[in-house]
Motif scaffolding. Structure first.
Motif, mmCIF file in Angstrom:
data_model
loop_
_atom_site.group_PDB
_atom_site.id
_atom_site.type_symbol
_atom_site.label_atom_id
_atom_site.label_comp_id
_atom_site.label_asym_id
_atom_site.label_seq_id
_atom_site.Cartn_x
_atom_site.Cartn_y
_atom_site.Cartn_z
ATOM 1 N N GLU A 186 0.810 -1.226 0.000
ATOM 2 C CA GLU A 186 0.000 0.000 0.000
ATOM 3 C C GLU A 186 0.837 1.267 0.000
ATOM 4 N N LYS A 187 2.110 1.170 0.379
ATOM 5 C CA LYS A 187 2.993 2.340 0.363
ATOM 6 C C LYS A 187 3.671 2.526 -0.995
ATOM 7 N N ASN A 188 3.524 1.530 -1.887
ATOM 8 C CA ASN A 188 4.022 1.633 -3.260
ATOM 9 C C ASN A 188 5.494 2.038 -3.335
ATOM 10 N N PRO A 189 6.377 1.409 -2.546
ATOM 11 C CA PRO A 189 7.765 1.886 -2.472
ATOM 12 C C PRO A 189 8.588 1.623 -3.728
ATOM 13 N N HIS A 190 8.123 0.733 -4.628
ATOM 14 C CA HIS A 190 8.879 0.522 -5.859
ATOM 15 C C HIS A 190 8.966 1.809 -6.691
ATOM 16 N N LEU A 191 8.029 2.711 -6.473
ATOM 17 C CA LEU A 191 8.070 3.993 -7.180
ATOM 18 C C LEU A 191 9.331 4.787 -6.825
ATOM 19 N N LEU A 192 9.864 4.549 -5.639
ATOM 20 C CA LEU A 192 11.082 5.239 -5.212
ATOM 21 C C LEU A 192 12.251 4.928 -6.138
ATOM 22 N N ILE A 193 12.374 3.675 -6.527
ATOM 23 C CA ILE A 193 13.502 3.274 -7.363
ATOM 24 C C ILE A 193 13.386 3.890 -8.750
ATOM 25 N N GLY A 194 12.181 3.861 -9.316
ATOM 26 C CA GLY A 194 11.976 4.495 -10.613
ATOM 27 C C GLY A 194 12.251 5.987 -10.569
ATOM 28 N N MET A 195 11.821 6.631 -9.472
ATOM 29 C CA MET A 195 12.089 8.060 -9.305
ATOM 30 C C MET A 195 13.580 8.324 -9.269
ATOM 31 N N LEU A 196 14.310 7.535 -8.492
ATOM 32 C CA LEU A 196 15.749 7.758 -8.351
ATOM 33 C C LEU A 196 16.467 7.551 -9.684
ATOM 34 N N ARG A 197 16.027 6.589 -10.472
ATOM 35 C CA ARG A 197 16.646 6.364 -11.778
ATOM 36 C C ARG A 197 16.376 7.522 -12.738
ATOM 37 N N ALA A 198 15.271 8.227 -12.517
ATOM 38 C CA ALA A 198 14.928 9.350 -13.375
ATOM 39 C C ALA A 198 15.638 10.645 -12.980
ATOM 40 N N LEU A 199 16.325 10.645 -11.844
ATOM 41 C CA LEU A 199 17.030 11.821 -11.351
ATOM 42 C C LEU A 199 18.528 11.717 -11.659
ATOM 43 N N PRO A 200 19.212 12.863 -11.743
ATOM 44 C CA PRO A 200 20.664 12.840 -11.971
ATOM 45 C C PRO A 200 21.407 12.101 -10.859
ATOM 46 N N SER A 201 22.635 11.723 -11.134
ATOM 47 C CA SER A 201 23.412 10.882 -10.227
ATOM 48 C C SER A 201 23.743 11.563 -8.905
ATOM 49 N N ARG A 202 23.613 12.885 -8.819
ATOM 50 C CA ARG A 202 23.914 13.572 -7.555
ATOM 51 C C ARG A 202 22.823 13.352 -6.505
ATOM 52 N N PHE A 203 21.691 12.776 -6.891
ATOM 53 C CA PHE A 203 20.599 12.514 -5.958
ATOM 54 C C PHE A 203 20.810 11.166 -5.280
ATOM 55 N N GLN A 204 20.732 11.182 -3.939
ATOM 56 C CA GLN A 204 20.879 9.963 -3.151
ATOM 57 C C GLN A 204 19.626 9.755 -2.304
ATOM 58 N N ARG A 214 11.019 -5.318 1.453
ATOM 59 C CA ARG A 214 12.391 -4.815 1.540
ATOM 60 C C ARG A 214 13.368 -5.614 0.679
ATOM 61 N N SER A 215 13.304 -6.935 0.754
ATOM 62 C CA SER A 215 14.263 -7.732 -0.016
ATOM 63 C C SER A 215 14.089 -7.526 -1.513
ATOM 64 N N ASP A 216 12.843 -7.396 -1.978
ATOM 65 C CA ASP A 216 12.598 -7.128 -3.394
ATOM 66 C C ASP A 216 13.164 -5.776 -3.811
ATOM 67 N N LEU A 217 12.992 -4.792 -2.962
ATOM 68 C CA LEU A 217 13.483 -3.447 -3.263
ATOM 69 C C LEU A 217 15.009 -3.428 -3.305
ATOM 70 N N GLU A 218 15.624 -4.115 -2.369
ATOM 71 C CA GLU A 218 17.085 -4.160 -2.349
ATOM 72 C C GLU A 218 17.631 -4.858 -3.597
#
Length: 347
Positions: A186-204, A214-218
């Motif tokens: 329900e928190k839809n955390p996989h969206l975090l990874i897609g967001m980070l990939r869409a941002l420049p490398s200076r974003f952490q 958690r294990s899937d996300l890692e």
């Protein structure tokens, strides 16, 4: 948990019926309310809804003026049964949008039928947002209620003893994004990874929280972790300190009630960029619409992150303060105290 109510009957006696203790927004706001009511002179007994605690619960309930079910499922069932037995008023606290919660859980016909039967017989409801109240009405499908009150009381946090100013820009150019929440569907955390990939490398990105995904996300972000762009910290108790180390936070949920993660972030002076679900629109649209992504996609969330960072700092601080004005702790306590007293007076 031991009851806190002494025999003095001069002040309001409240029996708070709770689920299993733990972390998360619901536990935070329940604790905040209990502490605030006690500071106002109320006598609060906090009891678990589990069968092993029912003897203590009945003892506390007998000495109480009103029962507060801190959640609208199991705790509400237990509170209603005890309230009917002891002829005590019962208040049911809804923390999220019922229709969306049941849809995510794939609740069957029998569960929905039971809930409609049950809610028709409850007396007082409190919702953490207007959108949650509307979701409840949608679920009930125009069913006539015996309820004596449907009230919206937004969540709030006690004032920080020494609020910190937002951190100045980092000389290394790194932009630090934080996420605080359960790692569950329900928190839809996989969206975090897609967001980070869409941002420049200076974003952490730093992820605080744990859960079944958690294990899937890692695994899905192993390359980002190797590049030092993402890290998972698990559960942490010093959340307030964590917020102060971030440039901004993000929220990706499929639904929320009144998101404590947003309030915690804004209270720390850190903007929270979020997907445009109804409850978050309710919180942010009026004073800080740029904090809302245009759609609930990774690309839109990344765009909103970059737009927020480009917003004038002085205006950003003012906008966060305007949002928080709608979630003042003193108003939260006053409204809850008034509501609980009115339920007793009505009986």
């Amino acid at each position: 948990m031991a009851a806190l109510s002494p025999p003095d009957r001069s002040e309001l006696q409240v029996c708070m019926i709770q689920g299993a203790t733990g972390a998360g927004g619901v536990a935070t706001v329940v604790k905040s309310l209990a502490n605030g009511l006690m500071q106002q002179g109320c006598h609060v007994g906090q009891c678990a809804s589990s069968p092993s605690e029912w003897r203590l619960l009945l003892s506390v309930a007998r000495r109480s003026d009103v029962l507060l079910a801190t959640h609208n499922f199991r705790e509400a069932y237990v509170a209603w049964a005890i309230g009917a037995l002891l002829r005590k008023p019962v208040v049911v606290w809804f923390h999220g949008p019922l229709s969306e919660v049941l849809a995510q859980a794939r609740a069957g016909f029998a569960k929905r039928l039971w809930l409609r039967w049950f809610y028709r017989r409850a007396a007082y409801f409190v919702f953490v947002s207007a959108s949650s109240s509307q979701s409840f009405a949608q679920f009930m499908q125009g069913t006539a209620l015996r309820s004596k009150g449907l009230t919206v009381i937004p969540n709030a946090l006690p004032p920080m003893p020494h609020p910190k100013a937002p951190l100045p820009p980092k000389p290394d150019g790194i932009v630090r994004i934080g996420y605080v929440g359960r790692l569950s569907p329900e928190k839809n955390p996989h969206l975090l990874i897609g967001m980070l990939r869409a941002l420049p490398s200076r974003f952490q990105l730093t992820v605080v929280g744990d859960g079944p995904l958690r294990s899937d996300l890692e695994a899905a972000s192993a390359d980002l972790a190797q590049a030092n762009r993402i890290r998972f910290l698990g559960h942490r108790s010093d959340i307030a300190a964590f917020y102060g180390t971030q440039d901004l936070t993000v929220l990706t949920s499929l639904y929320e009630g009144c998101a404590m993660a947003v309030l915690e972030s804004l209270q720390a002076g850190v903007p929270c960029v979020a997907v445009p679900i109804p409850s978050l629109q309710e919180m942010l649209q009026e004073h800080a619409p740029y904090l809302l992504a245009e759609t609930s996609t990774a690309a839109a969330l990344a765009d909103a992150v970059e737009a927020t960072l480009q917003h004038p700092a002085a205006e950003l601080v003012q906008d966060l303060q305007k949002v928080m004005c709608h979630y003042q702790y003193s108003h939260f306590l006053q409204r809850w105290h008034t509501l609980l007293k009115s339920t007793v007076a009505a009986c």
